[in-house]
Every structure is written in C-alpha cells, then in structure tokens.
Motif scaffolding. Structure first.
Motif, PDB file in Angstrom:
ATOM      1  N   ARG A  85     -21.787  21.841   3.419  1.00 48.88           N
ATOM      2  CA  ARG A  85     -20.605  20.995   3.559  1.00 48.88           C
ATOM      3  C   ARG A  85     -20.954  19.853   4.496  1.00 48.88           C
ATOM      4  NH1 ARG A  85     -17.394  18.079   1.635  1.00 48.88           N
ATOM      5  NH2 ARG A  85     -15.509  17.589   2.760  1.00 48.88           N
ATOM      6  N   LEU A  86     -20.828  18.647   4.002  1.00 50.12           N
ATOM      7  CA  LEU A  86     -21.126  17.469   4.809  1.00 50.12           C
ATOM      8  C   LEU A  86     -19.826  16.772   5.198  1.00 50.12           C
ATOM      9  CD1 LEU A  86     -24.192  16.135   2.802  1.00 50.12           C
ATOM     10  CD2 LEU A  86     -24.145  17.704   4.721  1.00 50.12           C
ATOM     11  N   PHE A  87     -19.803  16.206   6.361  1.00 44.89           N
ATOM     12  CA  PHE A  87     -18.598  15.605   6.929  1.00 44.89           C
ATOM     13  C   PHE A  87     -18.323  14.219   6.339  1.00 44.89           C
ATOM     14  CE2 PHE A  87     -16.599  13.120  10.369  1.00 44.89           C
ATOM     15  CZ  PHE A  87     -15.445  13.860  10.536  1.00 44.89           C
ATOM     16  N   ASP A  88     -19.314  13.333   6.401  1.00 41.44           N
ATOM     17  CA  ASP A  88     -19.133  11.959   5.932  1.00 41.44           C
ATOM     18  C   ASP A  88     -20.496  11.388   5.548  1.00 41.44           C
ATOM     19  OD1 ASP A  88     -18.322   9.371   5.396  1.00 41.44           O
ATOM     20  OD2 ASP A  88     -17.468   9.001   7.369  1.00 41.44           O
ATOM     21  N   GLY A 113     -13.007   7.953  10.637  1.00 40.60           N
ATOM     22  CA  GLY A 113     -11.809   8.179  11.451  1.00 40.60           C
ATOM     23  C   GLY A 113     -12.071   8.267  12.942  1.00 40.60           C
ATOM     24  N   GLU A 114     -13.332   8.092  13.346  1.00 43.78           N
ATOM     25  CA  GLU A 114     -13.741   8.199  14.749  1.00 43.78           C
ATOM     26  C   GLU A 114     -13.288   9.508  15.379  1.00 43.78           C
ATOM     27  OE1 GLU A 114     -12.718   4.653  16.929  1.00 43.78           O
ATOM     28  OE2 GLU A 114     -13.572   3.365  15.370  1.00 43.78           O
ATOM     29  N   VAL A 115     -13.519  10.609  14.649  1.00 45.28           N
ATOM     30  CA  VAL A 115     -13.142  11.936  15.141  1.00 45.28           C
ATOM     31  C   VAL A 115     -14.335  12.887  15.222  1.00 45.28           C
ATOM     32  CG1 VAL A 115     -10.768  11.738  14.303  1.00 45.28           C
ATOM     33  CG2 VAL A 115     -12.523  12.699  12.807  1.00 45.28           C
ATOM     34  N   ARG A 116     -15.495  12.412  14.851  1.00 46.60           N
ATOM     35  CA  ARG A 116     -16.679  13.270  14.819  1.00 46.60           C
ATOM     36  C   ARG A 116     -17.121  13.614  16.238  1.00 46.60           C
ATOM     37  NH1 ARG A 116     -20.892  12.730  10.312  1.00 46.60           N
ATOM     38  NH2 ARG A 116     -21.765  14.791  10.553  1.00 46.60           N
ATOM     39  N   ALA A 117     -17.425  14.882  16.453  1.00 44.31           N
ATOM     40  CA  ALA A 117     -17.898  15.324  17.768  1.00 44.31           C
ATOM     41  C   ALA A 117     -19.310  14.789  18.022  1.00 44.31           C
ATOM     42  CB  ALA A 117     -17.904  16.851  17.827  1.00 44.31           C
ATOM     43  N   PRO A 118     -19.609  14.412  19.248  1.00 43.34           N
ATOM     44  CA  PRO A 118     -20.957  13.936  19.573  1.00 43.34           C
ATOM     45  C   PRO A 118     -22.011  14.985  19.210  1.00 43.34           C
ATOM     46  CG  PRO A 118     -19.446  13.541  21.396  1.00 43.34           C
ATOM     47  CD  PRO A 118     -18.721  14.399  20.397  1.00 43.34           C
ATOM     48  N   GLY A 119     -23.132  14.525  18.709  1.00 39.83           N
ATOM     49  CA  GLY A 119     -24.241  15.421  18.393  1.00 39.83           C
ATOM     50  C   GLY A 119     -24.131  16.132  17.060  1.00 39.83           C
ATOM     51  N   THR A 120     -23.172  15.758  16.231  1.00 38.54           N
ATOM     52  CA  THR A 120     -22.996  16.469  14.964  1.00 38.54           C
ATOM     53  C   THR A 120     -23.527  15.703  13.757  1.00 38.54           C
ATOM     54  OG1 THR A 120     -20.748  15.626  14.647  1.00 38.54           O
ATOM     55  CG2 THR A 120     -20.991  17.739  15.817  1.00 38.54           C
TER      56      THR A 120
END
Length: 134
Positions: A85-88, A113-120
């Motif tokens: 599963r990929l986020f974006d 959406g600028e909601v991704r956690a750092p390092g992910t």
C-alpha cells in the motif's frame, strides 16, 4: 572592470535548452504530439520505459494501487495490482535489479495534503511484469 564572455554562455544555453524534451526536433519544436491516455489513467503520475517488454510504457495514478502497461500510442495493454500500500505515488523508473531481472521502482514520496509523517517516504521495488503482447 572585467567582463564575462557572453557568447559561450549563450551557445551552451542554446545547446542544452531542449535537453529535457525527449521528443524535441530542430529549434526545440516537438516532433510528435501528445497521446490520449485511457480513462482509467485519470491522474497519471509517472512513466517509465519497460526494459523487459520492448514498446511498453509503465505508468500509475497518483493514488496508486495499480501499475498500467500502455503502448506508445497510449492504449492500455494490461494492469497489475501492487501489493504494497503506497501513500502518494509520484514516479516510476525501470532498471535492472539483478543479473537476469528487471524491476520497477515506485516512488512513494508525495504529500498533497501535507499530512505525511516525517521519514515515511520510500521507494518500493517490484519485478517488472511480463506483458503478453497480442
């Protein structure tokens, strides 16, 4: 006052001005028009030339889930689900992954959406599927 020669800079700019345009002809004019993509590719967000399958281009939508094989005219040949599963998804590249195998590298690096956690952010490697050409 010293002057920087402008002629070499102008020549270099003219020579490299079209470098990013893969289909550019003389004078940076496109040598080919764009192609229409299948309706299923409503947000294509990357393209790579297949190594295992001559004449096949790999692409995907920004929201991920599937890899699409299209021909150079834009016709959909097939699609494959991607198990991870990929986020974006933002890009895809094709490259060898060992002596006898070619892989597709999927860049899961977006954050609309600028909601991704750092390092992910990550790059996922999957074997390039074999496309059955008709």
């Amino acid at each position: 006052m010293s002057r920087t020669p402008r002629a070499p800079i102008a020549v270099a700019a003219a020579v490299f001005a079209c470098a990013p345009i893969a289909l550019a002809g003389p004078d940076c004019r496109p040598s080919r028009t764009g192609i229409e993509l299948p309706a299923a590719l409503d947000e294509s967000s990357g393209v790579a030339v297949g190594l295992r399958n001559p004449g096949v281009l790999w692409t995907h939508n920004d929201d991920g889930g599937h890899l699409f094989a299209i021909d150079t005219a834009g016709t959909e040949i097939a699609w494959w689900p991607v198990e991870q599963r990929l986020f974006d998804w933002e890009d895809v590249a094709a490259a060898p992954c060992d002596t006898d195998t070619h892989c597709l590298y999927l860049a899961d690096t977006g954050d609309n959406g600028e909601v991704r956690a750092p390092g992910t952010v990550r790059v996922v490697r999957v074997p390039e599927p074999l496309v059955e050409m008709e």
